[in-house]
Design an enzyme around this catalytic site. Sequence first.
Site, short mmCIF file in Angstrom:
data_model
loop_
_atom_site.label_atom_id
_atom_site.label_comp_id
_atom_site.label_asym_id
_atom_site.label_seq_id
_atom_site.Cartn_x
_atom_site.Cartn_y
_atom_site.Cartn_z
N ASN A 60 0.88 -1.18 0.00
CA ASN A 60 0.00 0.00 0.00
C ASN A 60 0.92 1.23 0.00
O ASN A 60 1.47 1.59 1.03
CB ASN A 60 -0.89 -0.03 1.26
CG ASN A 60 -1.70 1.24 1.41
OD1 ASN A 60 -1.81 2.05 0.49
ND2 ASN A 60 -2.30 1.42 2.59
N LYS A 95 0.15 4.23 -0.33
CA LYS A 95 -0.47 5.45 0.19
C LYS A 95 -0.20 6.62 -0.76
O LYS A 95 -0.20 6.41 -1.97
CB LYS A 95 0.02 5.71 1.62
CG LYS A 95 -0.18 4.48 2.51
CD LYS A 95 0.02 4.72 3.96
CE LYS A 95 -0.24 3.42 4.71
NZ LYS A 95 -0.14 3.55 6.16
N HIS A 99 -9.61 1.46 4.81
CA HIS A 99 -8.34 1.65 5.53
C HIS A 99 -8.57 2.62 6.69
O HIS A 99 -9.35 3.56 6.57
CB HIS A 99 -7.28 2.19 4.57
CG HIS A 99 -5.91 2.16 5.18
ND1 HIS A 99 -5.48 3.12 6.07
CD2 HIS A 99 -4.89 1.27 5.07
CE1 HIS A 99 -4.25 2.82 6.47
NE2 HIS A 99 -3.87 1.70 5.88
N GLU A 139 -6.94 5.02 7.75
CA GLU A 139 -6.68 6.43 7.42
C GLU A 139 -7.89 7.03 6.70
O GLU A 139 -8.20 8.21 6.87
CB GLU A 139 -5.41 6.54 6.57
CG GLU A 139 -4.16 6.32 7.42
CD GLU A 139 -2.97 5.75 6.68
OE1 GLU A 139 -2.94 5.78 5.44
OE2 GLU A 139 -2.04 5.28 7.37
N GLU A 165 -5.44 -4.54 10.75
CA GLU A 165 -4.43 -3.49 10.90
C GLU A 165 -4.69 -2.69 12.17
O GLU A 165 -5.50 -1.74 12.17
CB GLU A 165 -4.47 -2.54 9.70
CG GLU A 165 -4.14 -3.20 8.38
CD GLU A 165 -3.52 -2.22 7.40
OE1 GLU A 165 -2.45 -2.53 6.86
OE2 GLU A 165 -4.09 -1.13 7.19
N GLY A 169 2.49 2.66 10.60
CA GLY A 169 3.45 3.74 10.38
C GLY A 169 4.17 4.19 11.63
O GLY A 169 4.84 5.22 11.63
N SER A 182 3.32 -1.73 10.33
CA SER A 182 4.78 -1.80 10.53
C SER A 182 5.35 -3.20 10.28
O SER A 182 6.32 -3.61 10.91
CB SER A 182 5.17 -1.30 11.93
OG SER A 182 4.82 0.05 12.08
P1 PGA Z 1 2.74 0.51 7.54
O1 PGA Z 1 1.29 0.71 6.90
O2 PGA Z 1 3.27 -0.81 7.04
O3 PGA Z 1 3.54 1.69 7.04
O4 PGA Z 1 2.58 0.52 9.01
C1 PGA Z 1 0.41 -0.37 6.73
C2 PGA Z 1 -0.91 0.11 6.20
O5 PGA Z 1 -1.37 1.17 6.66
O6 PGA Z 1 -1.52 -0.51 5.31
#
Ligand code: PGA
Length: 256
Positions: free
Chosen positions: A13, A15, A98, A100, A170, A176, A215
């Site tokens: 992903n 983003k 997601h 976010e 998640e 992140g 992460s």
């Molecule tokens: P990350 O993001 O691996 O940077 O923690 C995962 C995600 O939000 O899909």
Amino acid sequence: MNKSLRPAIIAGNWKMNKLSMDTMSFFYDLKPLIKEAKCDVVVCVPFTDIATAAVASKGAKCKLGAQNCHFEPKGAFTGEVSVDMLRDAQVEYVIIGHSERRQYFAETDETVNKKLKAALAGGLIPILCVGESLEQRENGETLALLESQIKKAYEGIDAKDAKKIVVAYEPIWAIGTGKTATADEAEEAIAHIRGVLASLYGDTAQNISILYGGSMNAKNAAELVAKPNIDGGLIGGASLVVDDFVTIINAASAQN
Ligand code: PGA
């Protein structure tokens, strides 16, 4: 528990990262390194990179994904992108719900449900994201929240369609932040999600791939994907770097 009943998937992903030049070089570098991959590889790129990625990934053992879609087929929805538009651009997967998007763009369980139905009807494979906040985890609400998110997301979806959906667990506090859920924490949550799916769809739950995200990186991937219920990962930061992404793909391949 039989992992061979469902595909192992490593999905990136990106983003809101990478311009078209970066996209070209990413797929140029990735292509030769995933020829032997024994898991499904998906790269979810920003809308503006889709056309470039479609050309650059030709012949590569990976599929393209988007990070969002609208639930209406067309019309006056300024700034939105439909399922048909994504299909037309050679996209096969779409991330839905997601955290976010739930947090910054007011997505709700209801819009997530509508988007899932639109994606399924239009022939896209949805990657449905669920997960708890730090506060919810600390209050002991994780398992109840996951159950509620899953039940609301799947409302009105039959077993035939349910098994097309990929789920990504998640935990928001791990996204992140560099803070990964331990493999045991991730396994517990994912086993619970599979249990909720089994309560809705019976044995079909064994055919649904459930990924971990938050992460996940080149160092911790092997331990996570070795767990009996963890069928792969949804990778943010580490999917931006070809070598790290390939290490994670190799860790998932080694399980098959
Ligand atoms: P990350 O993001 O691996 O940077 O923690 C995962 C995600 O939000 O899909």
